[in-house]
Every structure is written in structure tokens, then in C-alpha cells.
Design a protein around this motif. Sequence first.
Motif, mmCIF file in Angstrom:
data_model
loop_
_atom_site.group_PDB
_atom_site.id
_atom_site.type_symbol
_atom_site.label_atom_id
_atom_site.label_comp_id
_atom_site.label_asym_id
_atom_site.label_seq_id
_atom_site.Cartn_x
_atom_site.Cartn_y
_atom_site.Cartn_z
ATOM 1 N N MET A 1 94.039 25.245 70.916
ATOM 2 C CA MET A 1 93.754 23.820 70.744
ATOM 3 C C MET A 1 93.172 23.578 69.351
ATOM 4 S SD MET A 1 93.911 20.945 72.619
ATOM 5 C CE MET A 1 93.673 21.396 74.334
ATOM 6 N N LEU A 2 93.594 22.516 68.698
ATOM 7 C CA LEU A 2 93.066 22.160 67.383
ATOM 8 C C LEU A 2 91.585 21.843 67.484
ATOM 9 C CD1 LEU A 2 96.042 19.865 66.328
ATOM 10 C CD2 LEU A 2 95.568 22.164 65.471
ATOM 11 N N ASP A 3 90.847 22.134 66.409
ATOM 12 C CA ASP A 3 89.388 22.026 66.497
ATOM 13 C C ASP A 3 88.880 20.596 66.586
ATOM 14 O OD1 ASP A 3 89.783 21.185 63.904
ATOM 15 O OD2 ASP A 3 88.616 22.791 62.969
ATOM 16 N N PHE A 4 89.737 19.597 66.361
ATOM 17 C CA PHE A 4 89.279 18.214 66.486
ATOM 18 C C PHE A 4 89.669 17.594 67.829
ATOM 19 C CE2 PHE A 4 93.202 18.254 63.891
ATOM 20 C CZ PHE A 4 94.055 17.493 64.676
ATOM 21 N N ILE A 5 90.153 18.424 68.755
ATOM 22 C CA ILE A 5 90.519 17.954 70.091
ATOM 23 C C ILE A 5 89.612 18.612 71.120
ATOM 24 C CG2 ILE A 5 92.361 17.761 71.800
ATOM 25 C CD1 ILE A 5 94.362 18.236 69.524
ATOM 26 N N GLU A 6 89.083 17.810 72.048
ATOM 27 C CA GLU A 6 88.229 18.338 73.116
ATOM 28 C C GLU A 6 88.835 17.956 74.458
ATOM 29 O OE1 GLU A 6 83.596 18.062 74.739
ATOM 30 O OE2 GLU A 6 84.239 16.870 73.012
ATOM 31 N N ASP A 7 89.058 18.957 75.302
ATOM 32 C CA ASP A 7 89.599 18.736 76.633
ATOM 33 C C ASP A 7 88.460 18.314 77.558
ATOM 34 O OD1 ASP A 7 90.760 18.818 79.139
ATOM 35 O OD2 ASP A 7 91.695 20.779 78.868
ATOM 36 N N LEU A 8 88.519 17.083 78.080
ATOM 37 C CA LEU A 8 87.455 16.547 78.930
ATOM 38 C C LEU A 8 87.794 16.634 80.411
ATOM 39 C CD1 LEU A 8 86.648 13.345 76.839
ATOM 40 C CD2 LEU A 8 85.483 15.554 76.761
ATOM 41 N N GLY A 9 88.931 17.239 80.737
ATOM 42 C CA GLY A 9 89.355 17.320 82.123
ATOM 43 C C GLY A 9 90.090 16.070 82.563
ATOM 44 N N HIS A 10 90.764 16.159 83.704
ATOM 45 C CA HIS A 10 91.504 15.032 84.283
ATOM 46 C C HIS A 10 92.596 14.510 83.338
ATOM 47 C CE1 HIS A 10 88.611 14.789 87.572
ATOM 48 N NE2 HIS A 10 87.647 14.827 86.666
ATOM 49 N N ILE A 12 92.355 14.108 80.120
ATOM 50 C CA ILE A 12 91.756 13.271 79.073
ATOM 51 C C ILE A 12 91.293 14.168 77.925
ATOM 52 C CG2 ILE A 12 89.907 11.648 78.508
ATOM 53 C CD1 ILE A 12 89.884 10.899 81.521
ATOM 54 N N TYR A 13 91.640 13.764 76.715
ATOM 55 C CA TYR A 13 91.267 14.513 75.517
ATOM 56 C C TYR A 13 90.597 13.568 74.529
ATOM 57 C CZ TYR A 13 94.591 17.782 77.537
ATOM 58 O OH TYR A 13 95.252 18.631 78.407
ATOM 59 N N ALA A 14 89.455 14.003 73.996
ATOM 60 C CA ALA A 14 88.805 13.272 72.914
ATOM 61 C C ALA A 14 89.293 13.850 71.591
ATOM 62 C CB ALA A 14 87.285 13.402 73.003
ATOM 63 N N ILE A 15 89.714 12.971 70.704
ATOM 64 C CA ILE A 15 90.200 13.378 69.385
ATOM 65 C C ILE A 15 89.233 12.837 68.341
ATOM 66 C CG2 ILE A 15 92.114 13.252 67.751
ATOM 67 C CD1 ILE A 15 93.896 12.534 70.225
ATOM 68 N N ASP A 16 88.642 13.717 67.571
ATOM 69 C CA ASP A 16 87.768 13.303 66.475
ATOM 70 C C ASP A 16 88.644 12.705 65.378
ATOM 71 O OD1 ASP A 16 86.038 13.063 64.309
ATOM 72 O OD2 ASP A 16 85.072 15.003 64.637
ATOM 73 N N THR A 17 88.470 11.411 65.094
ATOM 74 C CA THR A 17 89.352 10.751 64.140
ATOM 75 C C THR A 17 89.032 11.096 62.691
ATOM 76 O OG1 THR A 17 88.009 8.748 63.834
ATOM 77 C CG2 THR A 17 89.527 8.795 65.735
ATOM 78 N N ARG A 49 96.118 12.956 62.838
ATOM 79 C CA ARG A 49 95.438 13.748 63.878
ATOM 80 C C ARG A 49 95.943 13.368 65.274
ATOM 81 N NH1 ARG A 49 89.126 15.121 62.682
ATOM 82 N NH2 ARG A 49 89.351 15.817 60.515
ATOM 83 N N LEU A 50 96.157 12.088 65.507
ATOM 84 C CA LEU A 50 96.632 11.655 66.819
ATOM 85 C C LEU A 50 98.013 12.229 67.111
ATOM 86 C CD1 LEU A 50 95.489 7.909 66.855
ATOM 87 C CD2 LEU A 50 94.158 9.978 67.285
ATOM 88 N N LEU A 51 98.877 12.204 66.104
ATOM 89 C CA LEU A 51 100.217 12.764 66.286
ATOM 90 C C LEU A 51 100.161 14.281 66.429
ATOM 91 C CD1 LEU A 51 102.160 10.554 63.726
ATOM 92 C CD2 LEU A 51 102.029 10.275 66.214
ATOM 93 N N ALA A 52 99.233 14.918 65.711
ATOM 94 C CA ALA A 52 99.071 16.371 65.848
ATOM 95 C C ALA A 52 98.588 16.738 67.246
ATOM 96 C CB ALA A 52 98.105 16.892 64.787
ATOM 97 N N ALA A 53 97.755 15.877 67.821
ATOM 98 C CA ALA A 53 97.271 16.134 69.179
ATOM 99 C C ALA A 53 98.428 16.090 70.175
ATOM 100 C CB ALA A 53 96.204 15.114 69.548
ATOM 101 N N LEU A 54 99.305 15.107 70.027
ATOM 102 C CA LEU A 54 100.492 15.073 70.889
ATOM 103 C C LEU A 54 101.278 16.377 70.777
ATOM 104 C CD1 LEU A 54 102.034 11.519 70.314
ATOM 105 C CD2 LEU A 54 100.921 12.346 72.403
ATOM 106 N N ASN A 55 101.518 16.791 69.559
ATOM 107 C CA ASN A 55 102.304 17.997 69.325
ATOM 108 C C ASN A 55 101.617 19.221 69.926
ATOM 109 O OD1 ASN A 55 104.602 19.333 67.893
ATOM 110 N ND2 ASN A 55 102.906 20.344 66.807
ATOM 111 N N ALA A 56 100.290 19.301 69.764
ATOM 112 C CA ALA A 56 99.545 20.450 70.289
ATOM 113 C C ALA A 56 99.626 20.530 71.807
ATOM 114 C CB ALA A 56 98.082 20.361 69.842
#
Length: 319
Positions: A1-10, A12-17, A49-56
Motif C-alpha cells: 500500500m502507498l504510504d499516503f493511503i490508510e486502510d480504515l476497514g469496511h 474505506i481508505y483515507a488518502i492524504d492529499t 494521489r487519488l488516481l494512484a490510490a485507485l490503481n493501488a
Amino acid sequence: MLDFIEDLGHGIYAIDTGFQRPRFDAAYLMVENGHAAFIDTGTNHAVPRLLAALNALGLATDAVDWVIPTHVHLDHAGGVGLLMEALPRARALVHPRGLRHMVDPKALWLGALAVYGDEEMQRSYGKLVPVPAERAEATHDEQIVHLAGRPLRFIDSPGHAKHHHAIWDEKSRSWFTGDTFGLSYRAFDVDGRAWILPTSTPVQFEPEALKATVARLLAAEPVAMQVTHYGRIGGSVAEVQRLAAVMLEQVDEMVALAQLLKDAPNRHETLKGGLLAAYLARVQGHGYRGDMAAAADWLALDAELNAQGLEVMLDRPAR
């Protein structure tokens, strides 16, 4: 997982913008059965970053059904138009008071430009991209939309801004609160307990409306709140209620200080200084034992913006 993405469960992912400093501004990505929604986007500079999160997460850009700004302040919604250019199937869901500003962001840009100037606007936000009118729709109070069958409930949530809605996710029993449930920086966590601060950012802060909104949020008995600044807070119904009580107590204190200083000479600087001192005292009272000079730097912007919003409230004509 990229270091700016946090898996919150359910799902849901928080992305540091990346806005301003680390873990200051979050966008949320919700994934359900191969479909996705973004809740808040940060600024244009966050879009990669948002698009990278999708890809990740192995999601194609056409997997995104919804882009949902909680309100149209630029740290929440500045990147909506640019992001949607990369998401061929997505539709924007916007509070009815904010919809026109997403379709034609000129007024948003000019308002922010008057405050920050062109250099800072380019540095922090980038040029705003309009959302095509046919791809945007207004929400309404108690509306329910679905993400691959997962219900998301919208409520009108004024207090911080009149163009604000909050989103209830039954699966995680949490609200996506934008700024209506305040700010909570992870740097001030102590023994797993979050610190919290209300935000009276200009220009539509209304303390009584905010209290009514918080009461509606609590009525659902949430176990967590997903705040934009920053991340998931709570963990139990009781902890969310504690945080709400602490935040609303501070709302009253901030309003009382503003009213006390209404006619003071050099009102803005005095109010800003009083707010910052109160915030730092709360940080220490919470048990934080870190660098207080750094804490003051982190909270200086909040003190400035909250002072501005309180002053708009003070100078608003009586109804």
C-alpha cells in the motif's frame, strides 16, 4: 500500500492529499463490490494521489460511480472538476447550495483570490476546473444513494457552511462529516484518544445551527466520524459522544471570547491570540507532551481562520 493511503476497514481508505502538511487534509475512497466513490477530493494537486490510490487497489477509473464533496471549500472540493475529467462514469453529488459553484467555479476562485492572492492560489489550489452540468446533481436532506447496493444517506448539515451535507454509511456506522464535526490532528493523539477542535472558518459559521447538526449526527449512534482534517476518530458510540461534548464546549467558549472582544481595539489580533492560547491549553490538558512550539505552528492557521469566521458572525446583521 502507498504510504499516503490508510486502510480504515469496511472498504474505506483515507488518502492524504498532501495539502499544507502531512496528515492535514484527507480524501476518502470507498470501495464496494468493485465500485468506488470519492468523498472529498482535496485540491487539484491531490488528483494524482487519488488516481494512484485507485490503481493501488486494482480499480480502473471507470469503477468510480460517485464524487462527493462534503462542501465546496477548496480544501475539500477544489479538485472535483479535474478528478472527474479522469473518471468517465462518475457523477458528482453536491449540496444544492454548492452545485452551481462546481459547475461554474468562477465565484469560488475570485473569493479565494481576494483572500490569498494569485501566487498562493496557484501554489495551493491550481486552476479550478468546472464540472459538466450533465454530470452533477444536487442532493437533498435524507436522500439515499447506493454504491453497488451499499446505501449512503445524506443530511443537510449547516453550521460550518450552508452548502454542507454529511454522509452516513450504515456498513461502518460512521459519518463522513467534512468540517461539521471539527478538526482532529493525529499528531495530538494521546494513548489512542483523539483531540478535537471546532472550525468556525469564514463566512457562514452559525453556532446554533452547528449544535443542531451535531445532535442529528449523534442520533444515529455512530461508532466513528470520518473527518477531513484528519482521518477516522471515535471507535465507540461513547467516544464519539465524548468528542462531541468537548467540541461543543469549545464552540461556546469561542463564541463567548468573540463576543467579549467585539468592540476591542485590534480585535482580530487579540481574538486570534486568545484562540491560539486556548487551543494550546486544551492540547496540554489532553495530555500532549510534544513540542509546544511546533503545536503552535500547526494551530496558527486554525486560529487565524477561526478568528475570521467569528468576526463575520459578530458583524452579521441581527435577524
